[in-house]
Design a protein around this motif. Sequence first.
Motif, PDB file in Angstrom:
ATOM      1  N   LEU A   6     -43.634  -7.221  -2.950  1.00 12.01           N
ATOM      2  CA  LEU A   6     -44.557  -7.210  -1.813  1.00 12.01           C
ATOM      3  C   LEU A   6     -43.815  -7.326  -0.487  1.00 12.01           C
ATOM      4  O   LEU A   6     -44.089  -6.572   0.454  1.00 12.01           O
ATOM      5  N   SER A   7     -42.848  -8.263  -0.419  1.00 15.23           N
ATOM      6  CA  SER A   7     -42.120  -8.448   0.839  1.00 15.23           C
ATOM      7  C   SER A   7     -41.250  -7.228   1.155  1.00 15.23           C
ATOM      8  O   SER A   7     -41.084  -6.860   2.317  1.00 15.23           O
ATOM      9  N   ALA A   8     -40.710  -6.568   0.112  1.00 17.15           N
ATOM     10  CA  ALA A   8     -39.916  -5.353   0.320  1.00 17.15           C
ATOM     11  C   ALA A   8     -40.797  -4.229   0.872  1.00 17.15           C
ATOM     12  O   ALA A   8     -40.396  -3.503   1.788  1.00 17.15           O
ATOM     13  N   THR A   9     -42.014  -4.108   0.327  1.00 19.02           N
ATOM     14  CA  THR A   9     -42.955  -3.087   0.797  1.00 19.02           C
ATOM     15  C   THR A   9     -43.361  -3.340   2.244  1.00 19.02           C
ATOM     16  O   THR A   9     -43.356  -2.417   3.073  1.00 19.02           O
ATOM     17  N   ILE A  10     -43.692  -4.601   2.547  1.00 15.95           N
ATOM     18  CA  ILE A  10     -44.085  -4.951   3.915  1.00 15.95           C
ATOM     19  C   ILE A  10     -42.939  -4.695   4.887  1.00 15.95           C
ATOM     20  O   ILE A  10     -43.142  -4.153   5.981  1.00 15.95           O
ATOM     21  N   ASP A  17     -42.851   1.811  10.609  1.00 19.62           N
ATOM     22  CA  ASP A  17     -43.807   1.643  11.710  1.00 19.62           C
ATOM     23  C   ASP A  17     -44.735   2.852  11.897  1.00 19.62           C
ATOM     24  O   ASP A  17     -44.750   3.465  12.969  1.00 19.62           O
ATOM     25  N   PRO A  18     -45.522   3.233  10.875  1.00 19.02           N
ATOM     26  CA  PRO A  18     -46.386   4.409  11.014  1.00 19.02           C
ATOM     27  C   PRO A  18     -47.431   4.301  12.124  1.00 19.02           C
ATOM     28  O   PRO A  18     -47.674   5.285  12.832  1.00 19.02           O
ATOM     29  N   LEU A  19     -48.021   3.112  12.315  1.00 21.98           N
ATOM     30  CA  LEU A  19     -49.017   2.946  13.382  1.00 21.98           C
ATOM     31  C   LEU A  19     -48.398   3.131  14.760  1.00 21.98           C
ATOM     32  O   LEU A  19     -48.952   3.820  15.618  1.00 21.98           O
ATOM     33  N   GLY A  20     -47.259   2.505  14.963  1.00 24.70           N
ATOM     34  CA  GLY A  20     -46.582   2.620  16.252  1.00 24.70           C
ATOM     35  C   GLY A  20     -46.088   4.022  16.543  1.00 24.70           C
ATOM     36  O   GLY A  20     -45.923   4.406  17.714  1.00 24.70           O
ATOM     37  N   ASN A  21     -45.852   4.813  15.473  1.00 25.99           N
ATOM     38  CA  ASN A  21     -45.342   6.176  15.641  1.00 25.99           C
ATOM     39  C   ASN A  21     -46.444   7.223  15.813  1.00 25.99           C
ATOM     40  O   ASN A  21     -46.135   8.408  15.989  1.00 25.99           O
ATOM     41  N   ILE A  22     -47.711   6.793  15.753  1.00 23.28           N
ATOM     42  CA  ILE A  22     -48.821   7.752  15.876  1.00 23.28           C
ATOM     43  C   ILE A  22     -48.741   8.607  17.148  1.00 23.28           C
ATOM     44  O   ILE A  22     -48.842   9.839  17.069  1.00 23.28           O
ATOM     45  N   PRO A  23     -48.548   8.009  18.344  1.00 24.08           N
ATOM     46  CA  PRO A  23     -48.477   8.845  19.549  1.00 24.08           C
ATOM     47  C   PRO A  23     -47.346   9.870  19.506  1.00 24.08           C
ATOM     48  O   PRO A  23     -47.523  11.027  19.922  1.00 24.08           O
ATOM     49  N   LEU A  24     -46.174   9.449  18.986  1.00 26.66           N
ATOM     50  CA  LEU A  24     -45.025  10.355  18.883  1.00 26.66           C
ATOM     51  C   LEU A  24     -45.292  11.452  17.859  1.00 26.66           C
ATOM     52  O   LEU A  24     -44.920  12.615  18.056  1.00 26.66           O
ATOM     53  N   PHE A  25     -45.948  11.073  16.766  1.00 20.59           N
ATOM     54  CA  PHE A  25     -46.269  12.040  15.710  1.00 20.59           C
ATOM     55  C   PHE A  25     -47.245  13.098  16.225  1.00 20.59           C
ATOM     56  O   PHE A  25     -47.049  14.296  16.009  1.00 20.59           O
ATOM     57  N   ILE A  26     -48.291  12.657  16.918  1.00 21.88           N
ATOM     58  CA  ILE A  26     -49.282  13.590  17.479  1.00 21.88           C
ATOM     59  C   ILE A  26     -48.614  14.534  18.477  1.00 21.88           C
ATOM     60  O   ILE A  26     -48.887  15.736  18.504  1.00 21.88           O
ATOM     61  N   THR A 143     -42.097   4.088  -2.474  1.00 17.85           N
ATOM     62  CA  THR A 143     -43.192   5.027  -2.743  1.00 17.85           C
ATOM     63  C   THR A 143     -44.481   4.569  -2.069  1.00 17.85           C
ATOM     64  O   THR A 143     -45.185   5.370  -1.435  1.00 17.85           O
ATOM     65  N   LEU A 144     -44.782   3.271  -2.192  1.00 20.39           N
ATOM     66  CA  LEU A 144     -45.990   2.715  -1.562  1.00 20.39           C
ATOM     67  C   LEU A 144     -45.926   2.836  -0.039  1.00 20.39           C
ATOM     68  O   LEU A 144     -46.918   3.175   0.612  1.00 20.39           O
ATOM     69  N   THR A 145     -44.744   2.596   0.510  1.00 17.66           N
ATOM     70  CA  THR A 145     -44.538   2.737   1.959  1.00 17.66           C
ATOM     71  C   THR A 145     -44.787   4.165   2.414  1.00 17.66           C
ATOM     72  O   THR A 145     -45.447   4.400   3.432  1.00 17.66           O
TER      73      THR A 145
END
Length: 199
Positions: A6-10, A17-26, A143-145
Amino acid sequence: MDTSFLSATILLILITDPLGNIPLFISALKQVKPERRRRVVFRECFIAFSVLLTFMFFGKGFLEVMHLTDESLRVAGGVILFLIALKMIFPGEGGHAGNQLSGEPFIVPIAVPLIAGPSAMATVLLMSTREPERILEWIGALTLTMLVTLLVFLFSGKIQKLLGEQAITALERLMGLVLTAISIEMLLGGVAAYIKKLA
Protein backbone atom coordinates in the motif's frame (compact mmCIF):
# COMPACT_ATOMS: atom_id res chain seq x y z
CA MET A 1 12.16 2.40 5.99
CA ASP A 2 9.91 -0.66 5.62
CA THR A 3 7.69 -0.46 2.56
CA SER A 4 4.36 -2.27 2.25
CA PHE A 5 2.40 -2.82 -0.94
CA LEU A 6 0.00 0.00 0.00
CA SER A 7 2.74 2.48 0.93
CA ALA A 8 4.65 1.64 -2.28
CA THR A 9 1.50 2.29 -4.35
CA ILE A 10 0.78 5.57 -2.56
CA LEU A 11 4.40 6.65 -2.98
CA LEU A 12 4.33 5.95 -6.73
CA ILE A 13 1.01 7.79 -7.12
CA LEU A 14 2.43 10.78 -5.23
CA ILE A 15 5.52 10.80 -7.45
CA THR A 16 3.72 10.40 -10.78
CA ASP A 17 1.21 13.03 -9.52
CA PRO A 18 -1.61 12.44 -12.06
CA LEU A 19 -3.92 15.09 -10.53
CA GLY A 20 -1.24 17.75 -10.51
CA ASN A 21 -0.32 16.88 -14.12
CA ILE A 22 -3.88 17.35 -15.45
CA PRO A 23 -3.31 20.94 -16.74
CA LEU A 24 -0.05 19.91 -18.46
CA PHE A 25 -1.68 16.79 -19.90
CA ILE A 26 -4.64 18.75 -21.31
CA SER A 27 -2.21 21.27 -22.79
CA ALA A 28 -0.17 18.50 -24.44
CA LEU A 29 -3.31 17.06 -26.09
CA LYS A 30 -4.67 20.35 -27.42
CA GLN A 31 -3.54 19.54 -30.98
CA VAL A 32 -4.92 15.97 -30.87
CA LYS A 33 -8.33 15.22 -32.38
CA PRO A 34 -10.93 14.29 -29.69
CA GLU A 35 -11.56 10.86 -31.23
CA ARG A 36 -7.84 9.97 -30.95
CA ARG A 37 -7.26 11.16 -27.38
CA ARG A 38 -8.29 7.91 -25.67
CA ARG A 39 -5.88 5.94 -27.86
CA VAL A 40 -3.08 8.40 -27.10
CA VAL A 41 -3.75 8.14 -23.34
CA PHE A 42 -3.62 4.31 -23.43
CA ARG A 43 -0.46 4.35 -25.57
CA GLU A 44 1.43 6.86 -23.43
CA CYS A 45 0.50 5.11 -20.16
CA PHE A 46 1.64 1.79 -21.61
CA ILE A 47 4.97 3.31 -22.71
CA ALA A 48 5.50 4.85 -19.25
CA PHE A 49 4.64 1.52 -17.61
CA SER A 50 7.14 -0.29 -19.88
CA VAL A 51 9.90 2.22 -19.09
CA LEU A 52 9.38 1.93 -15.32
CA LEU A 53 9.11 -1.86 -15.52
CA THR A 54 12.44 -1.97 -17.40
CA PHE A 55 14.08 0.07 -14.64
CA MET A 56 12.53 -2.24 -12.05
CA PHE A 57 13.86 -5.45 -13.65
CA PHE A 58 17.28 -4.27 -14.76
CA GLY A 59 17.94 -1.96 -11.80
CA LYS A 60 20.27 -4.32 -9.94
CA GLY A 61 22.37 -4.99 -13.05
CA PHE A 62 22.58 -1.24 -13.70
CA LEU A 63 23.83 -0.61 -10.15
CA GLU A 64 26.47 -3.35 -10.47
CA VAL A 65 27.74 -2.01 -13.80
CA MET A 66 27.94 1.54 -12.41
CA HIS A 67 29.45 0.32 -9.09
CA LEU A 68 26.73 2.08 -7.09
CA THR A 69 25.67 1.01 -3.59
CA ASP A 70 22.15 0.69 -2.24
CA GLU A 71 22.90 3.46 0.27
CA SER A 72 23.96 5.95 -2.41
CA LEU A 73 20.82 5.17 -4.40
CA ARG A 74 18.63 5.73 -1.34
CA VAL A 75 20.28 9.10 -0.65
CA ALA A 76 20.04 10.11 -4.32
CA GLY A 77 16.40 8.99 -4.45
CA GLY A 78 15.64 11.00 -1.32
CA VAL A 79 17.25 14.13 -2.78
CA ILE A 80 15.37 13.75 -6.09
CA LEU A 81 12.04 13.21 -4.31
CA PHE A 82 12.71 16.24 -2.11
CA LEU A 83 13.33 18.45 -5.16
CA ILE A 84 10.18 17.12 -6.86
CA ALA A 85 8.19 17.74 -3.66
CA LEU A 86 9.47 21.33 -3.45
CA LYS A 87 8.31 21.96 -7.04
CA MET A 88 4.89 20.56 -6.14
CA ILE A 89 4.60 22.85 -3.12
CA PHE A 90 6.17 25.90 -4.79
CA PRO A 91 5.44 25.52 -8.53
CA GLY A 92 7.53 27.72 -10.82
CA GLU A 93 6.22 30.03 -13.47
CA GLY A 94 8.16 28.39 -16.31
CA GLY A 95 6.35 26.55 -19.06
CA HIS A 96 6.34 22.83 -19.67
CA ALA A 97 7.40 21.02 -22.81
CA GLY A 98 3.76 20.20 -23.42
CA ASN A 99 2.95 23.88 -23.90
CA GLN A 100 5.19 24.17 -26.96
CA LEU A 101 4.17 20.83 -28.46
CA SER A 102 2.61 20.79 -31.91
CA GLY A 103 0.85 17.73 -33.28
CA GLU A 104 0.29 14.44 -31.46
CA PRO A 105 2.62 13.74 -28.50
CA PHE A 106 4.59 10.48 -28.71
CA ILE A 107 6.62 9.35 -25.67
CA VAL A 108 7.69 12.94 -24.88
CA PRO A 109 6.35 14.79 -22.90
CA ILE A 110 3.50 12.60 -21.55
CA ALA A 111 5.03 9.12 -21.11
CA VAL A 112 8.46 10.57 -20.29
CA PRO A 113 8.92 12.70 -18.21
CA LEU A 114 5.32 13.54 -17.18
CA ILE A 115 4.54 10.00 -15.92
CA ALA A 116 7.86 8.14 -15.93
CA GLY A 117 10.07 10.96 -14.69
CA PRO A 118 13.52 10.66 -13.04
CA SER A 119 11.99 10.41 -9.55
CA ALA A 120 9.67 7.54 -10.57
CA MET A 121 12.59 5.73 -12.24
CA ALA A 122 14.77 6.16 -9.15
CA THR A 123 11.97 4.93 -6.88
CA VAL A 124 11.21 1.69 -8.78
CA LEU A 125 14.96 1.09 -9.07
CA LEU A 126 15.30 1.49 -5.31
CA MET A 127 12.35 -0.80 -4.56
CA SER A 128 13.62 -3.61 -6.77
CA THR A 129 17.23 -3.45 -5.51
CA ARG A 130 16.39 -3.20 -1.80
CA GLU A 131 13.91 -6.10 -1.74
CA PRO A 132 14.16 -8.08 -5.00
CA GLU A 133 12.27 -11.02 -3.47
CA ARG A 134 9.13 -8.83 -3.38
CA ILE A 135 9.27 -7.98 -7.09
CA LEU A 136 5.70 -9.20 -7.68
CA GLU A 137 4.44 -6.72 -5.07
CA TRP A 138 6.34 -3.88 -6.72
CA ILE A 139 4.96 -4.83 -10.14
CA GLY A 140 1.46 -4.84 -8.60
CA ALA A 141 2.02 -1.41 -7.03
CA LEU A 142 3.31 -0.03 -10.33
CA THR A 143 0.37 -1.55 -12.24
CA LEU A 144 -2.14 -0.04 -9.80
CA THR A 145 -0.41 3.34 -10.09
CA MET A 146 -0.62 3.22 -13.87
CA LEU A 147 -4.32 2.32 -13.71
CA VAL A 148 -4.96 5.33 -11.45
CA THR A 149 -2.98 7.56 -13.84
CA LEU A 150 -4.85 6.15 -16.83
CA LEU A 151 -8.26 6.82 -15.24
CA VAL A 152 -7.28 10.34 -14.15
CA PHE A 153 -6.03 11.21 -17.64
CA LEU A 154 -9.07 9.66 -19.35
CA PHE A 155 -11.37 11.83 -17.25
CA SER A 156 -8.98 14.78 -16.96
CA GLY A 157 -11.38 17.27 -18.56
CA LYS A 158 -14.25 16.35 -16.25
CA ILE A 159 -12.00 16.30 -13.16
CA GLN A 160 -10.63 19.75 -13.99
CA LYS A 161 -14.14 21.17 -14.42
CA LEU A 162 -15.40 19.45 -11.27
CA LEU A 163 -12.56 20.42 -8.94
CA GLY A 164 -11.36 23.63 -10.57
CA GLU A 165 -7.79 24.90 -10.88
CA GLN A 166 -7.54 26.01 -7.23
CA ALA A 167 -8.60 22.64 -5.80
CA ILE A 168 -6.16 20.78 -8.06
CA THR A 169 -3.35 23.15 -7.01
CA ALA A 170 -4.24 22.65 -3.32
CA LEU A 171 -4.23 18.85 -3.73
CA GLU A 172 -0.88 18.95 -5.51
CA ARG A 173 0.66 21.01 -2.70
CA LEU A 174 -0.75 18.62 -0.10
CA MET A 175 0.76 15.68 -2.00
CA GLY A 176 4.02 17.62 -2.17
CA LEU A 177 4.02 18.02 1.62
CA VAL A 178 3.55 14.26 2.13
CA LEU A 179 6.24 13.52 -0.45
CA THR A 180 8.65 15.87 1.37
CA ALA A 181 8.31 13.79 4.55
CA ILE A 182 8.82 10.55 2.57
CA SER A 183 11.92 11.95 0.86
CA ILE A 184 13.48 13.04 4.17
CA GLU A 185 12.78 9.57 5.63
CA MET A 186 14.44 7.95 2.60
CA LEU A 187 17.43 10.31 2.81
CA LEU A 188 17.94 9.72 6.55
CA GLY A 189 17.59 5.96 6.04
CA GLY A 190 20.32 6.00 3.39
CA VAL A 191 22.68 8.09 5.56
CA ALA A 192 22.03 5.88 8.62
CA ALA A 193 22.70 2.71 6.59
CA TYR A 194 25.96 4.17 5.26
CA ILE A 195 27.15 5.19 8.76
CA LYS A 196 26.25 1.71 10.08
CA LYS A 197 28.27 0.19 7.23
CA LEU A 198 31.34 2.26 8.18
CA ALA A 199 31.08 1.43 11.90
